[in-house]
Motif scaffolding. Structure first.
Motif, PDB file in Angstrom:
ATOM      1  N   TYR A 106      60.817  59.529  45.736  1.00  0.00           N
ATOM      2  CA  TYR A 106      60.344  60.055  47.025  1.00  0.00           C
ATOM      3  C   TYR A 106      61.499  60.176  48.019  1.00  0.00           C
ATOM      4  O   TYR A 106      61.672  61.206  48.669  1.00  0.00           O
ATOM      5  N   ASN A 107      62.288  59.122  48.109  1.00  0.00           N
ATOM      6  CA  ASN A 107      63.412  59.146  49.062  1.00  0.00           C
ATOM      7  C   ASN A 107      64.437  60.215  48.704  1.00  0.00           C
ATOM      8  O   ASN A 107      64.907  60.955  49.576  1.00  0.00           O
ATOM      9  N   LEU A 108      64.796  60.285  47.440  1.00  0.00           N
ATOM     10  CA  LEU A 108      65.872  61.208  47.077  1.00  0.00           C
ATOM     11  C   LEU A 108      65.398  62.660  47.124  1.00  0.00           C
ATOM     12  O   LEU A 108      66.124  63.544  47.592  1.00  0.00           O
ATOM     13  N   ALA A 109      64.179  62.908  46.657  1.00  0.00           N
ATOM     14  CA  ALA A 109      63.652  64.281  46.750  1.00  0.00           C
ATOM     15  C   ALA A 109      63.633  64.720  48.208  1.00  0.00           C
ATOM     16  O   ALA A 109      63.976  65.858  48.544  1.00  0.00           O
ATOM     17  N   ARG A 110      63.277  63.808  49.084  1.00  0.00           N
ATOM     18  CA  ARG A 110      63.215  64.145  50.506  1.00  0.00           C
ATOM     19  C   ARG A 110      64.602  64.416  51.086  1.00  0.00           C
ATOM     20  O   ARG A 110      64.793  65.353  51.849  1.00  0.00           O
ATOM     21  N   ARG A 111      65.554  63.578  50.708  1.00  0.00           N
ATOM     22  CA  ARG A 111      66.911  63.767  51.236  1.00  0.00           C
ATOM     23  C   ARG A 111      67.499  65.092  50.746  1.00  0.00           C
ATOM     24  O   ARG A 111      68.106  65.838  51.517  1.00  0.00           O
ATOM     25  N   LEU A 112      67.319  65.374  49.461  1.00  0.00           N
ATOM     26  CA  LEU A 112      67.863  66.628  48.930  1.00  0.00           C
ATOM     27  C   LEU A 112      67.186  67.829  49.573  1.00  0.00           C
ATOM     28  O   LEU A 112      67.839  68.826  49.896  1.00  0.00           O
ATOM     29  N   ALA A 113      65.879  67.750  49.760  1.00  0.00           N
ATOM     30  CA  ALA A 113      65.169  68.849  50.439  1.00  0.00           C
ATOM     31  C   ALA A 113      65.710  69.018  51.852  1.00  0.00           C
ATOM     32  O   ALA A 113      65.899  70.138  52.336  1.00  0.00           O
ATOM     33  N   SER A 114      65.993  67.898  52.515  1.00  0.00           N
ATOM     34  CA  SER A 114      66.483  67.962  53.894  1.00  0.00           C
ATOM     35  C   SER A 114      67.880  68.581  53.952  1.00  0.00           C
ATOM     36  O   SER A 114      68.177  69.374  54.848  1.00  0.00           O
ATOM     37  N   VAL A 115      68.740  68.213  53.004  1.00  0.00           N
ATOM     38  CA  VAL A 115      70.075  68.827  52.971  1.00  0.00           C
ATOM     39  C   VAL A 115      69.938  70.324  52.707  1.00  0.00           C
ATOM     40  O   VAL A 115      70.647  71.150  53.293  1.00  0.00           O
TER      41      VAL A 115
ATOM     42  N   GLY B  61      58.819  57.749  58.875  1.00  0.00           N
ATOM     43  CA  GLY B  61      58.181  56.970  57.822  1.00  0.00           C
ATOM     44  C   GLY B  61      58.190  57.787  56.550  1.00  0.00           C
ATOM     45  O   GLY B  61      58.096  59.014  56.616  1.00  0.00           O
ATOM     46  N   PRO B  62      58.339  57.137  55.374  1.00  0.00           N
ATOM     47  CA  PRO B  62      58.439  57.897  54.124  1.00  0.00           C
ATOM     48  C   PRO B  62      57.077  58.295  53.554  1.00  0.00           C
ATOM     49  O   PRO B  62      56.720  57.925  52.442  1.00  0.00           O
ATOM     50  N   ALA B  63      56.314  59.047  54.347  1.00  0.00           N
ATOM     51  CA  ALA B  63      55.031  59.583  53.864  1.00  0.00           C
ATOM     52  C   ALA B  63      54.625  60.716  54.794  1.00  0.00           C
ATOM     53  O   ALA B  63      55.030  60.752  55.956  1.00  0.00           O
ATOM     54  N   LEU B  64      53.828  61.618  54.267  1.00  0.00           N
ATOM     55  CA  LEU B  64      53.267  62.686  55.091  1.00  0.00           C
ATOM     56  C   LEU B  64      52.287  62.072  56.095  1.00  0.00           C
ATOM     57  O   LEU B  64      51.511  61.184  55.753  1.00  0.00           O
ATOM     58  N   ILE B  65      52.347  62.555  57.339  1.00  0.00           N
ATOM     59  CA  ILE B  65      51.508  61.984  58.394  1.00  0.00           C
ATOM     60  C   ILE B  65      50.163  62.710  58.426  1.00  0.00           C
ATOM     61  O   ILE B  65      50.101  63.903  58.712  1.00  0.00           O
ATOM     62  N   GLY B  66      49.093  61.981  58.130  1.00  0.00           N
ATOM     63  CA  GLY B  66      47.751  62.561  58.180  1.00  0.00           C
ATOM     64  C   GLY B  66      47.565  63.651  57.145  1.00  0.00           C
ATOM     65  O   GLY B  66      48.138  63.601  56.049  1.00  0.00           O
ATOM     66  N   THR B  67      46.772  64.642  57.497  1.00  0.00           N
ATOM     67  CA  THR B  67      46.493  65.728  56.557  1.00  0.00           C
ATOM     68  C   THR B  67      47.283  66.971  56.909  1.00  0.00           C
ATOM     69  O   THR B  67      47.318  67.928  56.144  1.00  0.00           O
ATOM     70  N   GLY B  68      47.894  66.976  58.093  1.00  0.00           N
ATOM     71  CA  GLY B  68      48.601  68.175  58.534  1.00  0.00           C
ATOM     72  C   GLY B  68      47.705  69.187  59.208  1.00  0.00           C
ATOM     73  O   GLY B  68      48.180  70.203  59.707  1.00  0.00           O
ATOM     74  N   GLU B  69      46.398  68.904  59.237  1.00  0.00           N
ATOM     75  CA  GLU B  69      45.462  69.932  59.692  1.00  0.00           C
ATOM     76  C   GLU B  69      45.651  70.282  61.167  1.00  0.00           C
ATOM     77  O   GLU B  69      45.470  71.438  61.563  1.00  0.00           O
ATOM     78  N   ALA B 131      54.436  49.674  57.475  1.00  0.00           N
ATOM     79  CA  ALA B 131      53.125  49.053  57.286  1.00  0.00           C
ATOM     80  C   ALA B 131      52.157  49.889  56.463  1.00  0.00           C
ATOM     81  O   ALA B 131      51.209  49.359  55.891  1.00  0.00           O
ATOM     82  N   GLY B 132      52.362  51.187  56.384  1.00  0.00           N
ATOM     83  CA  GLY B 132      51.292  52.071  55.937  1.00  0.00           C
ATOM     84  C   GLY B 132      50.984  52.058  54.451  1.00  0.00           C
ATOM     85  O   GLY B 132      51.874  51.890  53.614  1.00  0.00           O
ATOM     86  N   ALA B 133      49.713  52.272  54.143  1.00  0.00           N
ATOM     87  CA  ALA B 133      49.285  52.397  52.746  1.00  0.00           C
ATOM     88  C   ALA B 133      49.806  53.692  52.138  1.00  0.00           C
ATOM     89  O   ALA B 133      50.140  53.737  50.950  1.00  0.00           O
ATOM     90  N   ASP B 134      49.883  54.758  52.945  1.00  0.00           N
ATOM     91  CA  ASP B 134      50.405  56.033  52.437  1.00  0.00           C
ATOM     92  C   ASP B 134      51.851  55.881  51.986  1.00  0.00           C
ATOM     93  O   ASP B 134      52.277  56.486  50.993  1.00  0.00           O
ATOM     94  N   GLU B 135      52.617  55.094  52.742  1.00  0.00           N
ATOM     95  CA  GLU B 135      54.007  54.871  52.377  1.00  0.00           C
ATOM     96  C   GLU B 135      54.089  54.075  51.064  1.00  0.00           C
ATOM     97  O   GLU B 135      54.835  54.435  50.154  1.00  0.00           O
ATOM     98  N   ALA B 136      53.302  52.992  50.988  1.00  0.00           N
ATOM     99  CA  ALA B 136      53.323  52.162  49.775  1.00  0.00           C
ATOM    100  C   ALA B 136      53.025  53.004  48.533  1.00  0.00           C
ATOM    101  O   ALA B 136      53.645  52.820  47.478  1.00  0.00           O
ATOM    102  N   ALA B 137      52.089  53.944  48.676  1.00  0.00           N
ATOM    103  CA  ALA B 137      51.666  54.747  47.516  1.00  0.00           C
ATOM    104  C   ALA B 137      52.753  55.699  47.038  1.00  0.00           C
ATOM    105  O   ALA B 137      52.687  56.203  45.914  1.00  0.00           O
ATOM    106  N   ASN B 138      53.760  55.937  47.864  1.00  0.00           N
ATOM    107  CA  ASN B 138      54.878  56.781  47.420  1.00  0.00           C
ATOM    108  C   ASN B 138      55.950  55.987  46.678  1.00  0.00           C
ATOM    109  O   ASN B 138      56.922  56.559  46.195  1.00  0.00           O
TER     110      ASN B 138
END
Lengths: 451, 451
Positions: A106-115, B61-69, B131-138
């Motif tokens: 997750y971290n690396l895919a994100r960093r590469l996408a960001s670059v 944070g290393p996760a998508l925030i919400g649904t984006g809607e 803290a987030g569960a979404d982050e943990a799941a990544n």
């Protein structure tokens, strides 16, 4: 004038501190603190871009190299450096090595996408699996994962990374100010991967990169490495001492790529060349000798010992490699490097002193000493003879060796219509003639991405 | 003219997409694709630097925030973005949030050191434990590590990171071209850490950062968070709805810092303020109303539900918070945020509709609606009354809200000699008046770094 359908050479500028030769930092004009001097890197990147190179490349590993006693042992983290260089350039592709073993997808895919976003579609990832014990010790590993396991993990890593890069369809963002509807959640995909090495839910929190995926590059030449390249790589850096070996590798990798169901033209093979250029052969030899005399033999012995995972004391400088080295089974970490050295030593009947001299310039890459015409002829012979789609230019000293190549060799290649006069595209994929991979989640995409 | 010993305000520009208000992207002049448009970020960074802000800051944070809607759900990886911004600015400090829970110490210490190098000593790290569960799941975690464990890990992470940043003494590189001796191995230190969460050998393969360590920032307001801040933080971002709460937090954190054996002046406390500025009070109220009317209530309900780890359907828009929410025990992930909302709701007897309206601008940070003089007076009252060492300026819309603050509020603060006219130093530590920490491995350093 030039035939647009003609096959063209691709050139990558492999940058390394004050040069690829281990003693480059000792040359009178070298900047010995080049590693952490951003101006040095910007100068090199702008030089390569002014010459219309396809890309520049930074090697890397997450550990200090050696003891630091005889050679600069560190380097800026390469994606950070590439990002800084992206702001000082506008067209050249930017490739860095990053380990799939010591990063989270997750971290690396994100960093590469960001670059890729901040560079306008110029990012490339040289995928390595990190063989070294020093690297493992920085990540809590006493027992390094073995070769096959590292590649299995890398394969799963790539599968996840591609799904994360695809997780935003290009139409996902609506951004309708009137209704307040920002994105269409149905077009934001959760890979929800659960595999052997990773569980990653997604979606990525970064829009799909401008290139779809960053250019995927690979450099391992073991059997596992070549199979991995056949499945994933779009460009390959490779080290060969002879045309015959390079041609054999080229045919092998193209066949494996075809067998993996991919177009062999979608894999750009770039052998390394370390050119020592002089206006006469004698001048070129004198230049190479100048470098050789700056080497500290103890450093070369330590490097040789490290490749064979032994102690420097087992070698005698003026004797051939010891029999137990020649006879030993393949090593886990540095298979292709150790095979290459043994082959070179046996073929040319070299002493240890001669071996470490030959390795000092390019760590096993092809060193070529000659006039600009001879360098160009060699490049053309490999390119037209089916051993290369282009070259990884590894100047023994930087910037001087790159300047010399640009000033004296490139005009010859351009005169024969083999290398671009100007960039036509703006992305790294465009320079290499490679398409943006289709999005695996896009309803209109009828096939899974082959990239 | 100005008294050089006078205590000065510190100002941080907290940047966020098209603004901190959740509906900022819907304003007529907003760029709704700001997140991935580097020009937007460069414009903001140069704006903040032109006004001589101490620093800018990116949350993450290393996760998508919400649904984006209803709101942009992504963001460029922040250290990548900071690196790009470092090349478009020359003085302003650059702070980003990065998780200590979902990174490896060796990689992150190296990246932060590299950003500090390429920015010339302007990097800051806001340490979060995610803290987030979404982050943990990544990151393959089904069961999130609990609050105390995340902070224990963060503490060990900091211990390692500091040792890695210290692993090159400043005199380590000799670079003697004559002898071929590059570095003194005795001055390259291996932390050889073996702890509860990590084993890291080292040394780092990057020279000590120009600032020694990047500026260490923290924002958690739980008990664990405040103790962590007292041990490590040099700047603190904090959210308070009233002067009294801010003053209490300020006294508490300075006392804890003293108790941890550190100088309380070595911790810069920066509460957030979301200013809605108008030339009259009526204009300011009209501006705040314009934002409020652009909110999509469903988004606010979902955000509220996420903080309390429940479903949006448990809330009624025109009723107070349900009793079971008011009575529930403290939550693992978002303790201080949920406490703050309950306190606000009870103190001001707010309905759910009013709560989500109040949270829409700054997610619990202090919203202030008024004239430039009123904004300046409030800032000065908090600063001089012992509730703040400066402020985290969170413009509801960007760039317009930051422009308005710079144009109308800063001149008042400058007129009273409270904010710099020009940068005096070049590093982030210099802007905040903080020293370079001593190197724990340096023989002349008689005490362990307190930074």
């Amino acid at each position: 004038m030039s035939d647009p359908t003609r096959r063209r050479l691709h050139l990558n500028a492999f940058l390394m501190e004050a040069g690829h030769h281990e003693a480059a930092w000792r040359l009178p004009h070298s900047n010995p603190r080049a590693d952490f001097d951003l101006r040095h890197w910007i100068e090199l990147a702008q030089l390569a871009e002014s010459a219309k190179f396809d890309s520049l490349f930074l090697a890397d590993g997450p550990a200090l190299i050696g003891t630091g006693e005889f050679r600069p042992p560190g380097q800026l983290e390469p994606l950070t450096l590439l990002t800084a260089l992206s702001q000082a350039t506008s067209r050249i592709g930017l490739i860095a090595t990053v380990s799939s073993t010591y990063n989270e997808p997750y971290n690396l895919a994100r960093r590469l996408a960001s670059v890729d976003h901040v560079s306008g579609g110029r990012a490339g990832w040289n995928i390595v699996t990190s063989a070294g014990a020093d690297e493992a010790a920085n990540f809590g590993l006493v027992n390094r994962p073995d070769h096959a396991e590292r590649y299995a993990r890398a394969d799963e890593f790539l599968h996840i990374a591609k799904a994360l890069w695809d997780s935003w369809e290009s139409e996902a963002v609506v951004a309708d100010k009137t209704t307040g509807r920002y994105a269409d959640p149905a077009r934001l995909h959760r890979p929800d991967h659960r595999g052997t090495y990773f569980s990653v839910a997604g979606p990525l929190n970064v829009e799909r990169p401008p290139q779809g995926y960053p250019l995927l590059v690979q450099a391992g030449s073991s059997e596992d490495g070549k199979d991995f390249a056949a499945r994933h790589a779009e460009a390959i850096f490779t080290a060969h001492q002879t045309y015959e070996r390079a041609a054999g590798f080229y045919a092998d990798i193209k066949a494996r790529t075809r067998a993996a169901g991919r177009d062999p033209d979608g894999v750009i093979v770039l052998p390394g060349i370390v050119p020592y250029i002089g206006s006469t052969e004698e001048e070129a030899r004198a230049l190479a000798k100048e470098f050789d005399e700056l080497r500290v033999p103890e450093y070369g012995l330590r490097q040789l010992a490290a490749v064979f995972e032994t102690e420097p004391s087992v070698f005698e400088l003026d004797a051939p490699l010891p029999d137990f080295i020649l006879a030993r089974p393949k090593l886990e970490g540095t298979q292709s490097r150790s095979d290459l050295i043994i082959e070179l030593a046996v073929r040319e009947k070299l002493t240890v002193r001669q071996i470490i001299s030959r390795l000092g310039g390019g760590r096993g890459h092809f060193e070529f000493i000659g006039t600009p015409e001879q360098v160009a002829d060699t490049i053309i012979a490999w390119f037209e003879g089916g051993a290369a789609d282009g070259f990884n230019i590894m100047a023994p000293a930087l910037p001087s060796g790159l300047e010399s190549f640009i000033e004296h060799v490139l005009p010859i290649l351009r005169g024969k219509g083999l290398f671009r006069e100007e960039y036509k595209g703006t992305t790294l994929r465009e320079h290499y003639g490679l398409p943006v991979p289709p999005n695996q989640f896009h309803p209109e995409a009828t096939r899974v991405s082959g990239g």
